[in-house]
Design an enzyme around this catalytic site. Structure first.
Site, PDB file in Angstrom:
ATOM      1  N   GLY A 208       0.817  -1.209   0.000  1.00  0.00           N
ATOM      2  CA  GLY A 208       0.000   0.000   0.000  1.00  0.00           C
ATOM      3  C   GLY A 208       0.843   1.249   0.000  1.00  0.00           C
ATOM      4  O   GLY A 208       2.055   1.189   0.221  1.00  0.00           O
ATOM      5  N   PRO A 209       0.201   2.384  -0.230  1.00  0.00           N
ATOM      6  CA  PRO A 209       0.946   3.650  -0.272  1.00  0.00           C
ATOM      7  C   PRO A 209       1.601   3.960   1.079  1.00  0.00           C
ATOM      8  O   PRO A 209       1.202   3.382   2.098  1.00  0.00           O
ATOM      9  CB  PRO A 209      -0.134   4.690  -0.589  1.00  0.00           C
ATOM     10  CG  PRO A 209      -1.346   3.948  -0.965  1.00  0.00           C
ATOM     11  CD  PRO A 209      -1.236   2.570  -0.437  1.00  0.00           C
ATOM     12  N   PRO A 210       2.576   4.855   1.081  1.00  0.00           N
ATOM     13  CA  PRO A 210       3.284   5.177   2.333  1.00  0.00           C
ATOM     14  C   PRO A 210       2.332   5.707   3.408  1.00  0.00           C
ATOM     15  O   PRO A 210       1.385   6.426   3.100  1.00  0.00           O
ATOM     16  CB  PRO A 210       4.266   6.275   1.929  1.00  0.00           C
ATOM     17  CG  PRO A 210       4.329   6.252   0.459  1.00  0.00           C
ATOM     18  CD  PRO A 210       3.099   5.616  -0.050  1.00  0.00           C
TER      19      PRO A 210
ATOM     20  N   THR B  15       0.147   4.246   5.333  1.00  0.00           N
ATOM     21  CA  THR B  15      -1.223   3.753   5.480  1.00  0.00           C
ATOM     22  C   THR B  15      -1.375   2.790   6.652  1.00  0.00           C
ATOM     23  O   THR B  15      -2.461   2.245   6.860  1.00  0.00           O
ATOM     24  CB  THR B  15      -1.701   3.078   4.180  1.00  0.00           C
ATOM     25  OG1 THR B  15      -0.623   2.324   3.655  1.00  0.00           O
ATOM     26  CG2 THR B  15      -2.163   4.090   3.177  1.00  0.00           C
TER      27      THR B  15
ATOM     28  N   LYS C  73       0.894   0.053   7.487  1.00  0.00           N
ATOM     29  CA  LYS C  73       1.345  -1.333   7.291  1.00  0.00           C
ATOM     30  C   LYS C  73       2.191  -1.792   8.474  1.00  0.00           C
ATOM     31  O   LYS C  73       1.981  -2.872   9.019  1.00  0.00           O
ATOM     32  CB  LYS C  73       2.136  -1.436   5.976  1.00  0.00           C
ATOM     33  CG  LYS C  73       1.305  -1.076   4.769  1.00  0.00           C
ATOM     34  CD  LYS C  73       2.058  -1.193   3.492  1.00  0.00           C
ATOM     35  CE  LYS C  73       3.145  -0.150   3.327  1.00  0.00           C
ATOM     36  NZ  LYS C  73       2.638   1.224   3.199  1.00  0.00           N
ATOM     37  N   THR C  74       3.135  -0.939   8.865  1.00  0.00           N
ATOM     38  CA  THR C  74       3.998  -1.293   9.990  1.00  0.00           C
ATOM     39  C   THR C  74       3.155  -1.432  11.257  1.00  0.00           C
ATOM     40  O   THR C  74       3.358  -2.360  12.048  1.00  0.00           O
ATOM     41  CB  THR C  74       5.068  -0.202  10.192  1.00  0.00           C
ATOM     42  OG1 THR C  74       5.632   0.093   8.930  1.00  0.00           O
ATOM     43  CG2 THR C  74       6.144  -0.637  11.139  1.00  0.00           C
TER      44      THR C  74
ATOM     45  N   HIS D  93      -4.754  34.132 -11.694  1.00  0.00           N
ATOM     46  CA  HIS D  93      -4.398  32.743 -12.000  1.00  0.00           C
ATOM     47  C   HIS D  93      -5.208  31.785 -11.112  1.00  0.00           C
ATOM     48  O   HIS D  93      -5.870  30.864 -11.599  1.00  0.00           O
ATOM     49  CB  HIS D  93      -2.885  32.548 -11.755  1.00  0.00           C
ATOM     50  CG  HIS D  93      -2.387  31.182 -12.067  1.00  0.00           C
ATOM     51  ND1 HIS D  93      -1.676  30.882 -13.199  1.00  0.00           N
ATOM     52  CD2 HIS D  93      -2.509  30.017 -11.388  1.00  0.00           C
ATOM     53  CE1 HIS D  93      -1.374  29.597 -13.208  1.00  0.00           C
ATOM     54  NE2 HIS D  93      -1.870  29.043 -12.100  1.00  0.00           N
ATOM     55  N   GLU D  94      -5.176  32.041  -9.806  1.00  0.00           N
ATOM     56  CA  GLU D  94      -5.884  31.153  -8.866  1.00  0.00           C
ATOM     57  C   GLU D  94      -7.400  31.263  -9.059  1.00  0.00           C
ATOM     58  O   GLU D  94      -8.106  30.262  -8.945  1.00  0.00           O
ATOM     59  CB  GLU D  94      -5.506  31.493  -7.412  1.00  0.00           C
ATOM     60  CG  GLU D  94      -4.042  31.221  -7.059  1.00  0.00           C
ATOM     61  CD  GLU D  94      -3.627  29.761  -7.244  1.00  0.00           C
ATOM     62  OE1 GLU D  94      -4.501  28.878  -7.229  1.00  0.00           O
ATOM     63  OE2 GLU D  94      -2.426  29.515  -7.444  1.00  0.00           O
TER      64      GLU D  94
ATOM     65  N   HIS E 154      -8.461  29.015 -11.917  1.00  0.00           N
ATOM     66  CA  HIS E 154      -8.645  27.609 -11.498  1.00  0.00           C
ATOM     67  C   HIS E 154      -9.980  27.448 -10.769  1.00  0.00           C
ATOM     68  O   HIS E 154     -10.759  26.547 -11.056  1.00  0.00           O
ATOM     69  CB  HIS E 154      -7.555  27.208 -10.492  1.00  0.00           C
ATOM     70  CG  HIS E 154      -6.214  26.996 -11.096  1.00  0.00           C
ATOM     71  ND1 HIS E 154      -6.009  26.147 -12.139  1.00  0.00           N
ATOM     72  CD2 HIS E 154      -4.993  27.498 -10.759  1.00  0.00           C
ATOM     73  CE1 HIS E 154      -4.714  26.136 -12.437  1.00  0.00           C
ATOM     74  NE2 HIS E 154      -4.077  26.963 -11.615  1.00  0.00           N
TER      75      HIS E 154
HETATM   76  P1  ATP Z   1       5.596   3.184   4.966  1.00  0.00           P
HETATM   77  O1  ATP Z   1       5.131   2.422   3.793  1.00  0.00           O
HETATM   78  O2  ATP Z   1       6.011   4.559   4.604  1.00  0.00           O
HETATM   79  O3  ATP Z   1       6.606   2.461   5.793  1.00  0.00           O
HETATM   80  P2  ATP Z   1       3.477   2.382   6.690  1.00  0.00           P
HETATM   81  O4  ATP Z   1       2.332   1.985   5.851  1.00  0.00           O
HETATM   82  O5  ATP Z   1       4.309   1.298   7.257  1.00  0.00           O
HETATM   83  O6  ATP Z   1       4.349   3.439   5.922  1.00  0.00           O
HETATM   84  P3  ATP Z   1       3.047   3.120   9.394  1.00  0.00           P
HETATM   85  O7  ATP Z   1       4.467   3.272   9.739  1.00  0.00           O
HETATM   86  O8  ATP Z   1       2.383   1.892   9.845  1.00  0.00           O
HETATM   87  O9  ATP Z   1       2.904   3.296   7.841  1.00  0.00           O
HETATM   88  O10 ATP Z   1       2.203   4.355   9.881  1.00  0.00           O
HETATM   89  C1  ATP Z   1       2.803   5.538  10.317  1.00  0.00           C
HETATM   90  C2  ATP Z   1       1.974   6.141  11.398  1.00  0.00           C
HETATM   91  O11 ATP Z   1       0.732   6.584  10.883  1.00  0.00           O
HETATM   92  C3  ATP Z   1       1.621   5.163  12.493  1.00  0.00           C
HETATM   93  O12 ATP Z   1       2.588   5.102  13.460  1.00  0.00           O
HETATM   94  C4  ATP Z   1       0.315   5.729  13.023  1.00  0.00           C
HETATM   95  O13 ATP Z   1       0.559   6.745  13.953  1.00  0.00           O
HETATM   96  C5  ATP Z   1      -0.300   6.374  11.814  1.00  0.00           C
HETATM   97  N1  ATP Z   1      -1.303   5.494  11.183  1.00  0.00           N
HETATM   98  C6  ATP Z   1      -1.265   5.005   9.927  1.00  0.00           C
HETATM   99  N2  ATP Z   1      -2.356   4.280   9.665  1.00  0.00           N
HETATM  100  C7  ATP Z   1      -3.101   4.264  10.788  1.00  0.00           C
HETATM  101  C8  ATP Z   1      -4.339   3.666  11.150  1.00  0.00           C
HETATM  102  N3  ATP Z   1      -5.022   2.925  10.291  1.00  0.00           N
HETATM  103  N4  ATP Z   1      -4.784   3.878  12.386  1.00  0.00           N
HETATM  104  C9  ATP Z   1      -4.099   4.630  13.263  1.00  0.00           C
HETATM  105  N5  ATP Z   1      -2.938   5.210  12.985  1.00  0.00           N
HETATM  106  C10 ATP Z   1      -2.429   5.055  11.765  1.00  0.00           C
END
Ligand code: ATP
Length: 684
Positions: free
Chosen positions: A272-274, A276, A278-279, A495-496, A499
């Protein structure tokens, strides 16, 4: 996500990475002081050649003087190397030449008052005998009567008095000798030890020296003590949560699955995108399952030494097997898992490929990894090696998308828990204002809002603080100090407004939230729109968006008769969109339903294009045509509502910021906004 020593949930990893920085620095200093002491004492012993004794060294003239006066109490020959001279107490008291000895310590030291170093013990004895003989002769001469006669008794007494007794002593030098011979070797070993520590530190590793370079650098979180993240902390992501909950169940009740002959999955890939979550999700799995959690980033495997990556993978899995059931989490796995190259063109990626091969072997090789589940996260599953993704390795791929409006609301709720909020906070409103924001962005908004409020010395965080935080995250920091001339300001205002007005008037244009002409970040003006959240996009929707993008420049041309460089970012985005319409989505009649999109990412490395020169030209022409059409359309719309544009630009010029209401006041409500609401309720 970068892994700190302490993550934002307060989890502390075990092992050598979890030391408090201050303490670590203190203990480092202690270590260096200890090293210095060892070196100095080793050096001292070695250079001193085992010679001890702190007494004063004298030469023969002084010793001769002492002996002739008979001030010595005894002379001890030590190790046939030097003599220790002990002076009589009476002499010490009466003779001023011994003042220096009585000044400091009055008691006779264990090694005598003086030291005399001779070259050869035999000639020293001879010298002493000679002085004794001369003293004897001197005394007997003074004792003789007028006839030159000396009684035998007096002679015997004089001989006794002038006898200089020499005793011998052997010191125990075993340790000194050992150090003398082995000192240099010890110092060399010590030197290499220090060098390896420095090298290891430079490579970012913990202790253990250069010999530990092949050990895995994973942080280990013990399930029972350190992980305090649970599924409650992960807001939204219902589908993803459900899938990973099963992983927890696998770890807790493996028998339930194996009893029916099923196999526990080996790997789960979170894509997934950064930002979101995952960690966070992986941590929650470890927290819920109460099992050890090894966390490592893909780039930690790679080192400047060849073979280190593979060895670290082996080590990581060995460690994990010892702690099974457990989870290994590899963040940003694309750093090692990128598809292996096919051609033999370069060997530059050999190290990464070896690491990947080792990972493939560990995940599904001959050895079994019972109870070890590998979780990995990446933003780019498309570039991963196919072998890594096949069933048996990462059996499950879980897509973690950007949160929708309800999920954003839930994430806001999680992150607002610890904040002191004012009464005007409306979470629904905030989640509407943050389309496209990831969980990390929302966490950041909450934090920024708290900082914003603190900066203004408020006792609670108010709605405006959240709005400022959102603006800041989207547009960057306001730069009011940037010098802008009134002409430039007028151009930016038009300009703005261009848009804002075109996107207001177009069916699929994004409704405006706010426009500002206060410079922010790199931009001189910024507009916030509320894009519709949709899963698929039609040609009309994309074309309307392109039209809105070029409307800024169109307004400049119509109003001032000249164009400026301010449209760079708009043109870049419009061109990319038009290109993707033509070359990727097959939405141009001339090119037809053909897509040159390469989801594997391999084409990035190719020098040739996957289409002919003719198609290349056609794509160019189509992109150009599309943008030109959009530009003319924007000009038409602006010309048709020129008066309103002037009004809007004037408001913007005066106030520097306008909101949706200002646009609505001038242009009237958008008819399709209500219709959309109606459509929505129809669907429901
Ligand atoms: P990357 O791909 O950049 O490593 P990631 O998907 O692993 O990013 P995380 O490190 O899990 O992202 O999320 C960063 C922070 O964003 C988390 O520590 C949390 O504070 C917040 N966060 C992200 N998603 C959630 C969620 N679904 N619920 C609560 N907090 C979230």
């Amino acid at each position: 996500m970068a892994q700190d020593n302490q993550d934002n949930k307060g989890n502390k990893p075990q092992g050598n990475n979890n030391k408090n920085n201050g303490k670590k620095k203190g203990s480092d200093w202690m270590m260096y002081i200890l090293y210095a002491i060892i070196i100095i004492s080793l050096g001292g012993v070695w250079l001193g050649g085992g010679n001890s004794g702190s007494n004063k060294e004298i030469n023969w003239t002084r010793l001769d003087e002492i002996l002739r006066r008979g001030d010595q109490e005894k002379i001890v020959v030590v190790d046939r190397d030097h003599a220790e001279i002990y002076i009589k107490q009476e002499a010490l008291k009466s003779d001023t030449s011994y003042k220096d000895l009585t000044k400091g310590t009055k008691k006779i030291t264990e090694s005598g008052h003086y030291t005399y170093k001779f070259v050869d013990v035999e000639s020293f004895k001879k010298d002493i005998d000679m002085v004794a003989q001369q003293n004897f002769e001197r005394d007997t001469a003074s004792l003789s009567d007028s006839n030159g006669y000396v009684s035998t008794e007096a002679i015997n007494k004089a001989r006794r008095d002038n006898h200089i007794e020499l005793t011998a002593k052997e010191n125990d030098h075993t340790w000194e000798k050992v150090l003398y011979w082995f000192g240099p070797i010890l110092m060399l070993v010590f030197f290499f030890f220090i060098m390896s520590r420095i090298a290891n530190r430079q490579m970012g590793g913990g202790g253990g020296g250069i010999f530990n370079v092949g050990k895995s650098k994973a942080k280990m979180y013990d399930g029972k003590t350190s992980i305090n993240v649970s599924f409650k902390d992960v807001a939204g992501l219902a589908g993803a949560k459900e899938e990973v909950m099963e992983v927890v169940d696998f770890l807790k009740n493996p028998k339930k699955y194996t009893a029916l002959g099923g196999k526990i999955p080996k790997g789960v890939l979170l894509v997934g995108p950064p930002g979101t979550g995952k960690t966070l999700l992986a941590k929650a799995v470890a927290g819920e399952a109460s099992v050890p959690f090894f966390s490592m980033s893909g780039s930690d495997f790679v080192e400047m030494f060849v073979g280190v990556g593979a060895s670290r993978v082996r080590d990581l899995f060995e460690e994990a097997k010892k702690k099974a059931p457990c989870i290994i989490f590899i963040d940003e796995i694309d750093a090692v898992g990128r598809a292996r190259s096919r051609g033999g063109m370069s060997n530059a990626n050999d190290e990464r490929e070896n690491t990947l091969n080792q990972l493939l072997t560990e995940m599904d090789g001959f050895g079994t990894n019972n109870g070890v589940i590998v979780m990995a996260a990446t933003n780019r599953a498309d570039i991963l090696d196919k072998a890594l993704l096949r069933a048996g390795r990462f059996d499950r791929q879980i897509y973690v998308e950007l949160p929708d409006i309800d999920e954003r609301k839930a994430i806001f709720e999680v992150h607002m828990k610890g904040l002191k909020l004012g009464n005007d906070i409306d979470i629904d409103f905030l989640s509407k204002q943050t389309p496209g924001f990831s969980g990390a962005d929302i966490a950041n908004v909450c934090n920024e809002a708290a900082l914003c409020a603190a900066r203004k010395n408020k006792s609670t965080i108010e709605k405006q603080d959240f709005l400022d935080a959102i603006d800041r995250i989207i547009g960057g920091l306001e730069k009011r100090s940037k010098v802008i001339t009134p002409e430039e300001k007028r151009t930016i205002a038009y300009h703005e407004s261009g848009h804002a007005s075109v996107s207001w008037l177009l069916r699929w244009g994004n409704p405006l939230v706010k426009v500002t002409i206060v410079p922010r970040g790199k931009a001189l003006g910024a507009a916030w729109y509320l894009p519709e959240e949709r899963q698929i996009t039609t040609f009309e929707q994309m074309f309307d968006e392109i039209t809105s993008l070029v409307a800024g420049r169109a307004a400049e041309e119509i109003v001032f008769g000249q164009i400026s460089t301010g449209a760079l970012n708009d043109l870049e985005r419009a061109t990319k969109m038009a290109f993707s319409l033509v070359a990727y989505y097959g939405m141009s009649p001339k090119i037809g339903n053909i897509s040159y999109y390469d989801s594997t990412g391999q084409s990035d490395w190719n020098f040739t294009k996957p289409f002919s020169e003719q198609t290349n030209e056609d794509i160019d022409k189509e992109v150009k045509r599309m943008i030109e059409e959009a530009y003319n359309r924007a000009k038409e719309i602006i010309t048709g509502s020129r008066e309103k544009l002037d009004q809007l630009a004037q408001v913007l010029f005066d106030r520097e910021v306008i909101f949706r209401d200002d646009v609505e006041n001038i242009y009237g409500p958008r008819p399709w906004d209500e219709k959309t609401e109606q459509e929505k309720s129809d669907i429901q």
